[in-house]
Design an enzyme around this catalytic site. Structure first.
Site, PDB file in Angstrom:
ATOM      1  N   TYR A   8       0.852  -1.195   0.000  1.00  0.00           N
ATOM      2  CA  TYR A   8       0.000   0.000   0.000  1.00  0.00           C
ATOM      3  C   TYR A   8       0.883   1.238   0.000  1.00  0.00           C
ATOM      4  CZ  TYR A   8      -3.050   3.703   1.664  1.00  0.00           C
ATOM      5  OH  TYR A   8      -3.731   4.875   1.754  1.00  0.00           O
ATOM      6  N   GLU A  43      -4.025   7.299  -3.633  1.00  0.00           N
ATOM      7  CA  GLU A  43      -3.449   6.062  -3.113  1.00  0.00           C
ATOM      8  C   GLU A  43      -3.442   4.949  -4.155  1.00  0.00           C
ATOM      9  OE1 GLU A  43      -5.792   4.964   0.389  1.00  0.00           O
ATOM     10  OE2 GLU A  43      -7.167   3.813  -0.823  1.00  0.00           O
TER      11      GLU A  43
END
Ligand code: GDP
Ligand code: MN
Length: 380
Positions: free
Chosen positions: A101, A189
């Site tokens: 991530y 993101e």
């Protein structure tokens, strides 16, 4: 403003972030055609402005164009979190070895941008953050110098990547920060950023939320912004297109003011004297005659409005411009709605002269103006 995954990926691609090949389809046939062109197994994903599509069953795989057609037709008939699926993204299916991530957001308390990274990403990132917060790496970006390459490499190293993946990931984090700056981003993101079985790194998902207050700096995003307005009423949509803030309520007084604080105070004072707002429109700062005209048209096009209350405290805004805008609209829409105007500040005298010349009284204070509104309601 949230962007769809495929739109965010168009931006990511321009900044050199590695992505799978693919295309957007609005019909099962188009999805089959894209799968045929890719000539590989594909992943098909609902394009909706919500996360958690995987868990909702809106991310599926297909081995052949035939199967892609079938799967696309399933996804295109779905609702994901109350949002109808209009488009799917068809991409080459990647052979994922592990999922990490990376994201950048704003920490409002520290007043800094913040890079967040984790070696364990994917669909359960929230649980990772809750159960093993030490796995999440945070790096604050000093706004005075931005994000240096060595800092990006450090972040990638801290989540435990090997040298090759560390360098690619560092470049991706650096690209994300350039996007963050260039697009006035609230949150961007990549979850997951996948490490493939051949060791390469690729962005599987893409999120890009742009600050609505900065959209005027990104005219190229305006169309996309209006595409995301599905949940708004037709009037609210029209307001957004004109750059005005417009909200519908349940009562019968139409309210126009300039500045969020004044508009809220106007709503309160009308209610204090027993009235009930039907809607309100905020002109913002420096309203032109055109903006004023548009605001009046908007507020009056709600049939519930029995009395119009215009409350302007002019600083950057000029009373004469607001007055000109008012007269223009009243003439154009042949409005017979009674109205109360309270107007003070810059060019007040001129504004008042224009309005009284047209038979409209202008009041100085807010409370008597609100009382007058409620009196007119009684008569309306
Ligand atoms: P989200 O659930 O809305 O965040 O949608 P994502 O695009 O992140 O996809 C959800 C999950 O599907 C990912 O975390 C992956 O595990 C899986 N996935 C998506 N694309 C691929 C792919 O090309 N190959 C494989 N093996 N898995 C994928
Ligand atoms: Mn995702």
């Amino acid at each position: 403003m949230k962007m769809y995954e495929h739109q965010a990926k168009d931006v990511f691609r321009k900044y050199g972030i590695p992505l799978a090949q693919g295309g957007v389809a609005t019909t099962p046939e188009e999805a089959a055609r894209i799968a045929g062109e890719l000539n590989k197994p594909v992943v098909i994903k609902a394009q909706v402005l919500a996360g958690g599509r995987g868990k909702a069953g809106a991310v599926k795989f297909a081995d052949t164009p035939e199967e892609a057609k079938q799967v696309a037709s399933e996804i295109l008939s779905m609702d994901v979190k109350g949002m109808k699926v209009e488009k799917v993204l068809v991409e080459e299916k990647l052979d994922i070895a592990s999922e990490i991530y990376v994201g950048i957001t704003v920490d409002r308390v520290k007043r800094m941008a913040l890079v967040i990274a984790s070696a364990v990403g994917g669909m359960n990132i929230e649980e990772v953050a809750a159960s093993t917060p030490d796995k999440i790496v945070r790096h604050y970006i000093n706004p005075a110098h931005g994000l240096y390459d060595f800092e990006c490499r450090n972040i990638a190293k801290r989540i435990g990547l090997s040298e090759k993946q560390m360098n690619t990931t560092a470049r991706i984090i650096s690209a994300l920060y350039r996007i963050y700056e260039d697009y006035d981003v609230e949150l961007t993101e990549i979850n997951p950023l996948a490490i493939l079985s051949d060791g390469s790194v690729m962005a599987v998902d893409a999120r890009l939320n742009v600050d609505d207050n900065a959209l005027f700096r990104h005219p190229e995003l305006r169309e996309q912004a209006s595409a995301g307005m599905d949940e708004l009423s037709p009037l609210e949509r029209r307001a957004k297109e004109s750059g005005l803030v417009y909200v519908e309520l349940d009562g019968d007084v139409g309210i126009i003011g300039n500045g969020a604080g004044l508009v809220m105070a106007t709503l309160d004072v009308v209610q204090l004297f027993g009235g009930s707002p039907a809607n309100f429109c905020d002109l913002g700062g420096g309203a032109s005659p055109e903006t004023t005209a548009e605001a009046i048209e908007l507020v009056l096009s709600n049939p519930k409005v029995k009395v119009l209350f215009i409350n302007v405290l002019a600083g950057i805004t000029r009373c004469d411009e607001v007055a000109i805008g008012m007269l223009k609209t009243m003439e154009k829409v042949q409005a017979k709605t009674p109205m109360v105007v309270r107007m003070i500040g810059t060019n007040e005298e001129e504004g008042r002269r224009i309005l009284t010349g047209a038979g409209i009284d202008v009041m100085d204070a807010m409370e008597p103006a609100a009382k007058r509104v409620v009196e007119l309601l009684g008569g309306a």
